[in-house]
Design a protein around this motif. Structure first.
Motif, PDB file in Angstrom:
ATOM      1  N   VAL A 187      87.538 -28.920 -11.010  1.00 58.97           N
ATOM      2  CA  VAL A 187      88.033 -27.767 -11.756  1.00 58.97           C
ATOM      3  C   VAL A 187      87.849 -26.537 -10.877  1.00 58.97           C
ATOM      4  CG1 VAL A 187      87.731 -26.322 -13.806  1.00 58.97           C
ATOM      5  CG2 VAL A 187      87.338 -28.790 -13.960  1.00 58.97           C
ATOM      6  N   ARG A 188      88.888 -25.754 -10.743  1.00 65.07           N
ATOM      7  CA  ARG A 188      88.793 -24.485 -10.013  1.00 65.07           C
ATOM      8  C   ARG A 188      88.612 -23.397 -11.050  1.00 65.07           C
ATOM      9  NH1 ARG A 188      91.214 -22.072  -5.179  1.00 65.07           N
ATOM     10  NH2 ARG A 188      90.071 -20.121  -5.019  1.00 65.07           N
ATOM     11  N   ALA A 189      87.581 -22.583 -10.889  1.00 62.76           N
ATOM     12  CA  ALA A 189      87.295 -21.525 -11.849  1.00 62.76           C
ATOM     13  C   ALA A 189      87.133 -20.204 -11.106  1.00 62.76           C
ATOM     14  CB  ALA A 189      86.031 -21.854 -12.630  1.00 62.76           C
ATOM     15  N   GLU A 190      87.793 -19.184 -11.601  1.00 60.45           N
ATOM     16  CA  GLU A 190      87.754 -17.853 -10.987  1.00 60.45           C
ATOM     17  C   GLU A 190      87.565 -16.798 -12.068  1.00 60.45           C
ATOM     18  OE1 GLU A 190      88.160 -16.960  -7.783  1.00 60.45           O
ATOM     19  OE2 GLU A 190      88.914 -18.806  -6.883  1.00 60.45           O
ATOM     20  N   THR A 191      86.722 -15.830 -11.795  1.00 58.75           N
ATOM     21  CA  THR A 191      86.604 -14.651 -12.635  1.00 58.75           C
ATOM     22  C   THR A 191      87.445 -13.563 -11.992  1.00 58.75           C
ATOM     23  OG1 THR A 191      84.387 -15.269 -13.349  1.00 58.75           O
ATOM     24  CG2 THR A 191      85.012 -12.952 -13.610  1.00 58.75           C
ATOM     25  N   LEU A 192      88.353 -13.002 -12.778  1.00 61.56           N
ATOM     26  CA  LEU A 192      89.298 -11.994 -12.279  1.00 61.56           C
ATOM     27  C   LEU A 192      89.160 -10.709 -13.086  1.00 61.56           C
ATOM     28  CD1 LEU A 192      92.443 -14.299 -12.137  1.00 61.56           C
ATOM     29  CD2 LEU A 192      90.992 -13.642 -10.220  1.00 61.56           C
ATOM     30  N   PRO A 193      89.466  -9.577 -12.474  1.00 59.44           N
ATOM     31  CA  PRO A 193      89.475  -8.327 -13.249  1.00 59.44           C
ATOM     32  C   PRO A 193      90.563  -8.394 -14.329  1.00 59.44           C
ATOM     33  CG  PRO A 193      89.734  -7.894 -10.890  1.00 59.44           C
ATOM     34  CD  PRO A 193      89.812  -9.363 -11.075  1.00 59.44           C
ATOM     35  N   ARG A 194      90.295  -7.788 -15.457  1.00 56.76           N
ATOM     36  CA  ARG A 194      91.286  -7.751 -16.542  1.00 56.76           C
ATOM     37  C   ARG A 194      92.275  -6.627 -16.250  1.00 56.76           C
ATOM     38  NH1 ARG A 194      92.384  -4.830 -20.915  1.00 56.76           N
ATOM     39  NH2 ARG A 194      90.515  -3.583 -20.615  1.00 56.76           N
ATOM     40  N   ARG A 195      93.181  -6.945 -15.331  1.00 60.31           N
ATOM     41  CA  ARG A 195      94.229  -6.006 -14.924  1.00 60.31           C
ATOM     42  C   ARG A 195      95.521  -6.781 -14.725  1.00 60.31           C
ATOM     43  NH1 ARG A 195      90.587  -4.081 -10.435  1.00 60.31           N
ATOM     44  NH2 ARG A 195      92.059  -5.247  -9.183  1.00 60.31           N
ATOM     45  N   ALA A 196      96.625  -6.114 -14.909  1.00 63.58           N
ATOM     46  CA  ALA A 196      97.929  -6.758 -14.714  1.00 63.58           C
ATOM     47  C   ALA A 196      98.063  -7.316 -13.299  1.00 63.58           C
ATOM     48  CB  ALA A 196      99.051  -5.773 -15.012  1.00 63.58           C
ATOM     49  N   GLU A 197      97.463  -6.641 -12.326  1.00 65.09           N
ATOM     50  CA  GLU A 197      97.558  -7.086 -10.932  1.00 65.09           C
ATOM     51  C   GLU A 197      96.888  -8.437 -10.685  1.00 65.09           C
ATOM     52  OE1 GLU A 197      96.129  -4.050 -11.813  1.00 65.09           O
ATOM     53  OE2 GLU A 197      97.950  -2.879 -11.510  1.00 65.09           O
ATOM     54  N   SER A 198      96.018  -8.858 -11.577  1.00 62.26           N
ATOM     55  CA  SER A 198      95.345 -10.151 -11.407  1.00 62.26           C
ATOM     56  C   SER A 198      96.303 -11.327 -11.529  1.00 62.26           C
ATOM     57  CB  SER A 198      94.202 -10.294 -12.418  1.00 62.26           C
ATOM     58  OG  SER A 198      93.158  -9.408 -12.082  1.00 62.26           O
ATOM     59  N   ALA A 199      97.480 -11.106 -12.101  1.00 64.31           N
ATOM     60  CA  ALA A 199      98.459 -12.193 -12.203  1.00 64.31           C
ATOM     61  C   ALA A 199      98.852 -12.695 -10.816  1.00 64.31           C
ATOM     62  CB  ALA A 199      99.684 -11.740 -12.985  1.00 64.31           C
ATOM     63  N   ALA A 200      98.992 -11.793  -9.850  1.00 65.15           N
ATOM     64  CA  ALA A 200      99.338 -12.215  -8.483  1.00 65.15           C
ATOM     65  C   ALA A 200      98.229 -13.068  -7.890  1.00 65.15           C
ATOM     66  CB  ALA A 200      99.601 -10.989  -7.603  1.00 65.15           C
ATOM     67  N   THR A 201      96.990 -12.696  -8.120  1.00 61.65           N
ATOM     68  CA  THR A 201      95.857 -13.498  -7.649  1.00 61.65           C
ATOM     69  C   THR A 201      95.857 -14.851  -8.339  1.00 61.65           C
ATOM     70  OG1 THR A 201      94.590 -11.481  -7.295  1.00 61.65           O
ATOM     71  CG2 THR A 201      93.350 -13.544  -7.378  1.00 61.65           C
ATOM     72  N   GLY A 202      96.109 -14.849  -9.640  1.00 60.57           N
ATOM     73  CA  GLY A 202      96.167 -16.103 -10.391  1.00 60.57           C
ATOM     74  C   GLY A 202      97.232 -17.047  -9.850  1.00 60.57           C
ATOM     75  N   ARG A 203      98.394 -16.492  -9.516  1.00 64.49           N
ATOM     76  CA  ARG A 203      99.455 -17.334  -8.943  1.00 64.49           C
ATOM     77  C   ARG A 203      99.022 -17.936  -7.608  1.00 64.49           C
ATOM     78  NH1 ARG A 203     102.507 -13.117 -11.098  1.00 64.49           N
ATOM     79  NH2 ARG A 203     102.688 -12.038  -9.094  1.00 64.49           N
ATOM     80  N   ARG A 204      98.367 -17.145  -6.765  1.00 63.95           N
ATOM     81  CA  ARG A 204      97.888 -17.671  -5.476  1.00 63.95           C
ATOM     82  C   ARG A 204      96.861 -18.785  -5.684  1.00 63.95           C
ATOM     83  NH1 ARG A 204      98.207 -12.188  -4.126  1.00 63.95           N
ATOM     84  NH2 ARG A 204      95.969 -11.880  -4.425  1.00 63.95           N
ATOM     85  N   ILE A 205      95.970 -18.598  -6.637  1.00 63.03           N
ATOM     86  CA  ILE A 205      94.950 -19.620  -6.932  1.00 63.03           C
ATOM     87  C   ILE A 205      95.612 -20.906  -7.390  1.00 63.03           C
ATOM     88  CG2 ILE A 205      93.097 -20.222  -8.551  1.00 63.03           C
ATOM     89  CD1 ILE A 205      92.388 -17.152  -8.450  1.00 63.03           C
ATOM     90  N   VAL A 206      96.555 -20.785  -8.319  1.00 64.98           N
ATOM     91  CA  VAL A 206      97.241 -21.969  -8.848  1.00 64.98           C
ATOM     92  C   VAL A 206      98.021 -22.673  -7.738  1.00 64.98           C
ATOM     93  CG1 VAL A 206      99.163 -22.664 -10.343  1.00 64.98           C
ATOM     94  CG2 VAL A 206      97.328 -21.249 -11.242  1.00 64.98           C
ATOM     95  N   ARG A 207      98.757 -21.921  -6.953  1.00 65.43           N
ATOM     96  CA  ARG A 207      99.550 -22.522  -5.867  1.00 65.43           C
ATOM     97  C   ARG A 207      98.642 -23.283  -4.894  1.00 65.43           C
ATOM     98  NH1 ARG A 207     104.414 -22.420  -3.724  1.00 65.43           N
ATOM     99  NH2 ARG A 207     105.160 -20.879  -5.198  1.00 65.43           N
ATOM    100  N   ALA A 208      97.581 -22.644  -4.431  1.00 65.47           N
ATOM    101  CA  ALA A 208      96.682 -23.285  -3.463  1.00 65.47           C
ATOM    102  C   ALA A 208      96.006 -24.516  -4.065  1.00 65.47           C
ATOM    103  CB  ALA A 208      95.635 -22.281  -2.986  1.00 65.47           C
ATOM    104  N   THR A 209      95.572 -24.400  -5.307  1.00 64.33           N
ATOM    105  CA  THR A 209      94.882 -25.515  -5.953  1.00 64.33           C
ATOM    106  C   THR A 209      95.818 -26.701  -6.134  1.00 64.33           C
ATOM    107  OG1 THR A 209      93.412 -23.972  -7.089  1.00 64.33           O
ATOM    108  CG2 THR A 209      93.575 -26.200  -8.000  1.00 64.33           C
ATOM    109  N   LEU A 210      97.018 -26.462  -6.641  1.00 62.26           N
ATOM    110  CA  LEU A 210      97.947 -27.569  -6.876  1.00 62.26           C
ATOM    111  C   LEU A 210      98.422 -28.189  -5.569  1.00 62.26           C
ATOM    112  CD1 LEU A 210      99.983 -26.360  -9.972  1.00 62.26           C
ATOM    113  CD2 LEU A 210      97.893 -27.708  -9.856  1.00 62.26           C
ATOM    114  N   GLN A 211      98.581 -27.387  -4.546  1.00 65.87           N
ATOM    115  CA  GLN A 211      98.934 -27.961  -3.245  1.00 65.87           C
ATOM    116  C   GLN A 211      97.790 -28.815  -2.713  1.00 65.87           C
ATOM    117  OE1 GLN A 211     100.212 -24.420  -1.140  1.00 65.87           O
ATOM    118  NE2 GLN A 211     102.338 -24.757  -1.738  1.00 65.87           N
TER     119      GLN A 211
END
Length: 137
Positions: free
Chosen positions: A14-38
């Motif tokens: 399981v990959r778990a990340e704590t992110l700031p509650r900001r709209a900009e965190s969506a870009a970080t979330g996408r990078r995390i998901v992409r890297a993890t699934l790859q």
């Protein structure tokens, strides 16, 4: 951002990340998901998972009450993926069908369309909103 690789009760990573509650965190979330699934050889799910995580993080950024949210990505036993965003709001997500002129409110409709299933789990301090995506059969 705090990153941890955990093991679920069934031994899956399981990959778990704590992110700031900001709209900009969506870009970080996408990078995390992409890297993890790859890393997990689930590249067929990347596009849909990125959209789902974007919507879940956007909702948390808009409705949560604390400074951070928790993103988790877990592989399912059927070679799919379970993504979740945990926040400190008790506000339950509601699937809406906005009219064609509406400028907002389509996020959960996108999640509903892309996910095999989705939902939320109430927690003593907030909630976890999750979605499961399956790879091509």
């Amino acid at each position: 951002m705090t990153s941890r690789i955990l093991r679920a009760a069934d031994g899956r990573e399981v990959r778990a990340e704590t992110l700031p509650r900001r709209a900009e965190s969506a870009a970080t979330g996408r990078r995390i998901v992409r890297a993890t699934l790859q890393d997990w050889a689930l590249g067929d799910l990347v596009d849909a998972a990125e959209l789902v995580v974007t919507e879940l993080l956007a909702n948390a950024a808009q409705h949560a009450r604390c400074d951070s949210v928790r993103l988790t990505v877990r592989r399912t036993e059927d070679d799919g993926v379970h993504v979740a965003v945990t926040d400190r709001s008790h506000q339950v997500p509601v699937l809406r069908l906005p009219g064609p002129a509406a400028q907002a409110g389509r996020g959960l409709a996108i999640v509903d369309r892309l996910a095999e299933r989705w939902g939320h789990d109430p927690l003593p301090w907030g909630k976890r909103v999750w979605a499961e995506l399956k790879g091509p059969s």
